[in-house]
Each structure stands twice: as C-alpha cells, then as structure tokens.
Design a protein around this motif. Structure first.
Motif, short mmCIF file in Angstrom:
data_model
loop_
_atom_site.label_atom_id
_atom_site.label_comp_id
_atom_site.label_asym_id
_atom_site.label_seq_id
_atom_site.Cartn_x
_atom_site.Cartn_y
_atom_site.Cartn_z
N SER A 51 27.63 -49.05 -10.16
CA SER A 51 28.27 -49.96 -9.22
C SER A 51 27.90 -49.61 -7.78
O SER A 51 27.51 -48.48 -7.47
N GLU A 53 29.97 -49.34 -5.47
CA GLU A 53 30.96 -48.35 -5.03
C GLU A 53 30.53 -46.94 -5.40
O GLU A 53 30.65 -46.01 -4.60
N LYS A 57 29.61 -43.89 -2.82
CA LYS A 57 30.31 -42.61 -2.85
C LYS A 57 29.33 -41.43 -2.93
O LYS A 57 29.53 -40.41 -2.26
#
Length: 214
Positions: A51, A53, A57
């Motif tokens: 993803s 995200e 991160k």
C-alpha cells in the motif's frame, strides 16, 4: 512500473539499511510479516502490491526520499561508479573473481591493488568493500550486475543477506537461514537454485550486505 520492481525496491531499501524485509516492516511500525514473500501474491496467484501507506511509512522510518526510492524501482543506480571527488571510494570486485587469490587476507578484509573502485557516502566500517553480483541465484532481490556493499564488522543475524567464502575459495551471496555453534544454513533467494549448508570449519568468513544498488 512492475509488481516485482516495487518489491525489489523494498528489498533493496531494507538491505541498504542492514535490515531484512521483516526488520524494515518492524522499524516502520508495520506487521513484521507485511513484506514477507508469502504476502506478495494471493493463494490464486494474483499479485499483491504494497500500500502507499506502507511505502510512506518505510520511507519515513529510513529517512529515504521518494526520488531515491524511485531510483530503486526503475533500476537507476543510486551509487555513482568511477573515481569522483568527494565521496569515499571503496574497493569493487566481481563476485566471480572474489574466490581468487590476492583479493582478501585471512580475516576476509580486502587487500591488494587489483580492485576497481566505487564511490558512495561514508560508511563506518573502514574495511567495507563492494561486490558486483554475477549469476541469478539471488534474483529477484539482486540481479546480475547489481552492486552490493559488504561490511566485515557488521553483526550477522538470521535473515540477513550475506557474502560467504568457503575454505575451498568459493564465494557466494546468500541469505542466512540459521547459524548454530556448529553449522550455517544459507538460502538462495531464487527458488531455482539450491540452498547450502556448511559446518563452521568449512567457512573462511561470512560478511553482511549492508547496502545494495540496482
């Protein structure tokens, strides 16, 4: 942009920071299994993509810019070759040549004057060196012609990518599956190649790969 290129970039980013993929996920606050090979495709063979995200991160956790990550995806080398001014230069040798005499001392440190050189940002280990991968036993993580930086002083843990030299002069890049007081088990990342096991006296040295440039 291909599915395998994204995952290869994540593997390369982990190696650059001396981590396994699960170690990279853990550092980013993700499930440690998030980047495992088993999570990269579904049971019916469909590709699974990380993803945005998750990527954000890991970039934040490693201090990596999106341009640097994109260079890993596209295969553009992030480490300049040659002999430029400024960055530190370390020895560079082809993996196939590394088994020959005159390149390493008994402790596994690079010696002699037969090396090429590669320029890169400073690395703490004064004995760090670079190897140019040959063959396909480490695909898709490392491909023929990729360059890895190796640190003789870095601690080696299960799951690390390592360079090993046997007492017979064989040099290979593998993943450390396990190490006991008597034996070392190594994995070829390419499933078409066999895994290897050695009793400790059979090995001259084992060094950790801490950086990779595709």
């Amino acid at each position: 942009m291909r599915h395998e290129d994204i995952w290869r970039a994540i593997d390369a980013l982990a190696a650059e920071h001396g981590l396994s993929p699960s170690g990279l996920a853990r550092r980013a606050g993700l499930d440690p299994t998030a980047f495992n090979p088993s999570k990269r495709s579904s049971s019916d063979g469909r590709s699974r993509w990380p993803s945005t995200e998750s990527i954000a991160k890991v970039l934040g956790a490693t201090g990596t810019g999106i341009d640097a990550f994109a260079s890993l995806v596209t295969g553009i080398p992030a480490m300049p070759r040659g002999r430029p001014n400024g960055p530190r230069r370390i020895p560079l040798i082809g993996l196939a040549q590394a088994g020959g005499d005159g390149y390493f001392d008994d402790g596994g440190f690079p010696v002699g004057g037969g090396w090429d050189e590669i320029a890169l940002p400073e690395i703490g280990d004064p004995n760090a060196y670079a190897l140019e991968i040959s063959g396909d036993s480490m695909e898709p993580v490392f491909r023929d012609g990729d360059v890895v930086v190796v640190s003789p002083s870095a601690p080696v843990r299960r799951g690390d990518r390592v360079v090993v030299r046997t007492q017979r002069g064989e040099v290979m890049a593998k993943e450390l599956l396990r190490q006991s007081a008597k034996r070392v088990e190594l994995a070829s990342l390419n499933p078409l190649h066999p895994n290897y096991g050695f009793d400790l006296p059979e090995l001259a040295w084992m060094h950790r790969i801490i950086w990779a440039s595709q």
